[in-house]
Design an enzyme around this catalytic site. Structure first.
Site, PDB file in Angstrom:
ATOM      1  N   PRO A  15     -17.803 -33.850  78.472  1.00  0.00           N
ATOM      2  CG  PRO A  15     -14.959 -32.931  77.921  1.00  0.00           C
ATOM      3  CD  PRO A  15     -16.654 -33.601  79.124  1.00  0.00           C
ATOM      4  CD  GLU A  16     -21.900 -38.690  75.945  1.00  0.00           C
ATOM      5  OE1 GLU A  16     -21.590 -39.054  74.562  1.00  0.00           O
ATOM      6  OE2 GLU A  16     -22.591 -37.864  76.991  1.00  0.00           O
TER       7      GLU A  16
END
Length: 271
Positions: free
Chosen positions: A2-3
């Site tokens: 997850p960014e």
């Protein structure tokens, strides 16, 4: 992993269900995350009101008075909202139960995430204190990027992924932003002109904003607070497309590595 867009999507999904609610109970089924869940976290949380849910870089910050619950999704984490929690699955490690019965469930197969209690001032915590500006904030502009890269000889892609320079521009979105800006990932950061710095800032903002609007990217594990995948991966120009024709000029997308991270670019469109 997850960014920024995935974390922001999670924040937006969670916030309406938790702001103003009290924490009724905390169940820690497995404390073995990247850093062990504090043994006194239950005592810290119970009875506290969640005043707000914010994001700093890739961290979720649940504000409770002067204190903060810091959550990081790691590589494979997700935070789901359940009005009626189903039976636990493998890798469901933590439940935060609110006063109306809503459950926030933290799921993390690789356990690289974190859930920590941070006393004030939260900004002084080692995980937060040295972070650069947010890429969607006015402080991240062409003048800032050009000035901050004058003494940096490393590849511009690596500079863009340095959280001391600007936060949250992870590998996927650095690749995509550089393509849209027409800049080769290997170009020395200190050779970036003011004009190209301005274009890169614009494209970083555009890419991240579009990704947030599409719920982020789901390559394997990520789902949002409702359990839905993101769809921005359908719009990738270069990431993960090695050998495929460029969607602009038809040249084959090339792959290399920078800082042990996969890099994708078009030799025709990026200079």
């Amino acid at each position: 992993m997850p960014e920024l867009p995935e974390v922001e999507t999670t924040r937006r999904g969670v916030a309406p269900h938790v702001i103003g609610r009290h924490v009724a109970e905390l169940h820690v089924y497995d404390p073995r995350l990247r850093w062990p869940v504090p043994s006194d976290l239950r005592e810290c949380l119970r009875g506290r009101t969640i005043d707000n849910v914010e994001r700093r870089s890739k961290y979720l910050l649940f504000r409770m008075g002067d204190d903060t619950l810091l959550l990081h999704l790691g590589m494979t984490g997700s935070l789901r909202v359940f009005k009626q929690a189903p039976a636990r699955r493998l890798h469901d490690h933590i439940d935060i139960v609110l006063d109306d019965g809503t459950t926030l469930r933290y799921h993390d197969p690789r356990r690289f995430g974190a859930m920590l209690w941070v006393p004030p001032p939260a900004g002084a915590h080692p995980l937060l204190r040295d972070l650069g500006p947010e890429p969607l904030d006015p402080a991240f502009d062409a003048r800032y990027l050009w000035t901050a890269t004058r003494a940096r000889r490393l590849a511009i892609k690596l500079a863009l992924m340095d959280n001391h320079l600007v936060v949250g521009v992870g590998n996927i979105y650095a690749n995509e932003s550089l393509f849209r800006a027409g800049i080769r990932p290997s170009a020395p950061a200190n050779r970036l002109s003011r004009r190209r710095a301005g274009r890169l800032v614009d494209e970083v903002r555009n890419v991240l904003s579009e990704a947030i609007a599409k719920g982020g990217s789901t390559l394997r594990d990520y789902v949002d607070s409702r359990g839905e995948p993101g769809y921005f991966q359908l719009d990738y120009y270069v990431y993960g497309r090695a050998g495929e024709p460029c969607r602009v000029c038809d040249a084959p997308i090339k792959a290399t590595r920078h800082g042990q991270r996969a890099t994708f670019y078009c030799s025709g469109c990026q200079r």
